[in-house]
Design a protein around this motif. Structure first.
Motif, PDB file in Angstrom:
ATOM      1  N   GLN A  55      -0.153  -7.449   0.907  1.00  0.00           N
ATOM      2  CA  GLN A  55       0.836  -6.895  -0.021  1.00  0.00           C
ATOM      3  C   GLN A  55       0.267  -5.713  -0.804  1.00  0.00           C
ATOM      4  N   GLU A  56      -0.992  -5.768  -1.138  1.00  0.00           N
ATOM      5  CA  GLU A  56      -1.618  -4.727  -1.946  1.00  0.00           C
ATOM      6  C   GLU A  56      -2.033  -3.517  -1.109  1.00  0.00           C
TER       7      GLU A  56
ATOM      8  N   VAL B 215       1.533  -2.986   2.469  1.00  0.00           N
ATOM      9  CA  VAL B 215       2.963  -2.874   2.170  1.00  0.00           C
ATOM     10  C   VAL B 215       3.328  -1.581   1.430  1.00  0.00           C
ATOM     11  N   PRO B 216       2.500  -1.079   0.503  1.00  0.00           N
ATOM     12  CA  PRO B 216       2.866   0.186  -0.143  1.00  0.00           C
ATOM     13  C   PRO B 216       3.058   1.350   0.832  1.00  0.00           C
ATOM     14  N   HIS B 217       2.344   1.348   1.946  1.00  0.00           N
ATOM     15  CA  HIS B 217       2.534   2.397   2.953  1.00  0.00           C
ATOM     16  C   HIS B 217       3.920   2.276   3.601  1.00  0.00           C
TER      17      HIS B 217
ATOM     18  N   ALA C 175       6.548   0.953   2.094  1.00  0.00           N
ATOM     19  CA  ALA C 175       7.505   1.354   1.060  1.00  0.00           C
ATOM     20  C   ALA C 175       7.610   2.873   0.972  1.00  0.00           C
ATOM     21  N   ALA C 176       6.472   3.564   1.119  1.00  0.00           N
ATOM     22  CA  ALA C 176       6.491   5.025   1.078  1.00  0.00           C
ATOM     23  C   ALA C 176       7.271   5.584   2.265  1.00  0.00           C
TER      24      ALA C 176
END
Length: 217
Positions: A68-69, A72-74, A76-77
């Protein structure tokens, strides 16, 4: 009246989950899921094993938090990029594939799919979590762009799922090769040449009217 400064101990406590996740990512990539122990992560982070369990109830929970850390941010981007819809699918798809390639090029992040694929048989719950939160979400992202391009007439009509696999599989294979057998290979390929060749060939086959191939009217 100015706010009182946050005590150093409180700042350290607030930062600790991020420190544990960074240490866990390194250890998971180095050792794999099965061989990683919570005490290994604690030692890497410079804390006691009990401290790790204060924040994460199990190794599985810690791995989920790492994904998640770190991963996942990639996604979301990429979703935000597609949602903005400020460029044609024929421009957007190569950009997304290059972003995907850049993530795979990060040695630490590339170790996560390698770990999942290598240990899926022994830890199906880990594989299922990764598949649902990374694979399916990433696949939906690429398929949305493919479908948009088909609807606009930029792309040839085809099965979006099949095309998604065709776009991603060579990049993933190259990533796995670099993580495993590249050390034995005497004939290396420049990564930039590889990805550019793949994008050129894939997009030329996908476009309904590839540049330079339009017939004169």
């Amino acid at each position: 009246m100015s706010a009182l400064p946050t005590p150093a101990r409180q700042r350290r406590k607030d930062a600790r989950p991020a420190e544990l996740l960074a240490a866990a990512l390194d250890v998971f990539v180095e050792k794999g899921f099965a061989a990683t122990r919570m005490e290994d992560i604690a030692r890497r982070a410079g804390v006691s094993k009990g401290t790790v369990f204060l924040y994460f109830e199990s190794k599985q929970a810690l791995f989920r938090a790492v994904v998640q850390e770190a991963v996942v941010p990639h996604l979301a981007a990429g979703e935000a990029l597609v949602e903005a819809a400020d460029r044609a699918p024929a421009q957007l798809l190569p950009e997304l594939l290059r972003r995907y390639w850049q993530v795979l090029g990060d040695a630490r992040l590339a170790g996560i799919p390698k770990l999942v694929m290598a240990e899926a048989g022994n830890f199906p719950e880990v594989a299922a979590f990764y598949h649902e939160n990374v694979v399916q979400r990433g696949r939906a992202l690429f398929m949305a762009v493919l479908e948009r391009g088909m609807q606009s007439g930029e792309f040839r009509v085809g099965d979006p799922l099949v095309l998604c696999h065709l776009a991603i599989a060579p990049l993933m294979f190259s990533c796995m090769w670099r993580q495993t057998l590249a050390c034995c290979d005497t004939e290396s390929i420049d990564p930039e040449i590889f990805v550019q060749t793949h994008l050129d060939m894939f997009m030329r086959g996908l476009l309904a009217d590839p540049a330079g191939e339009r017939k004169p009217e």
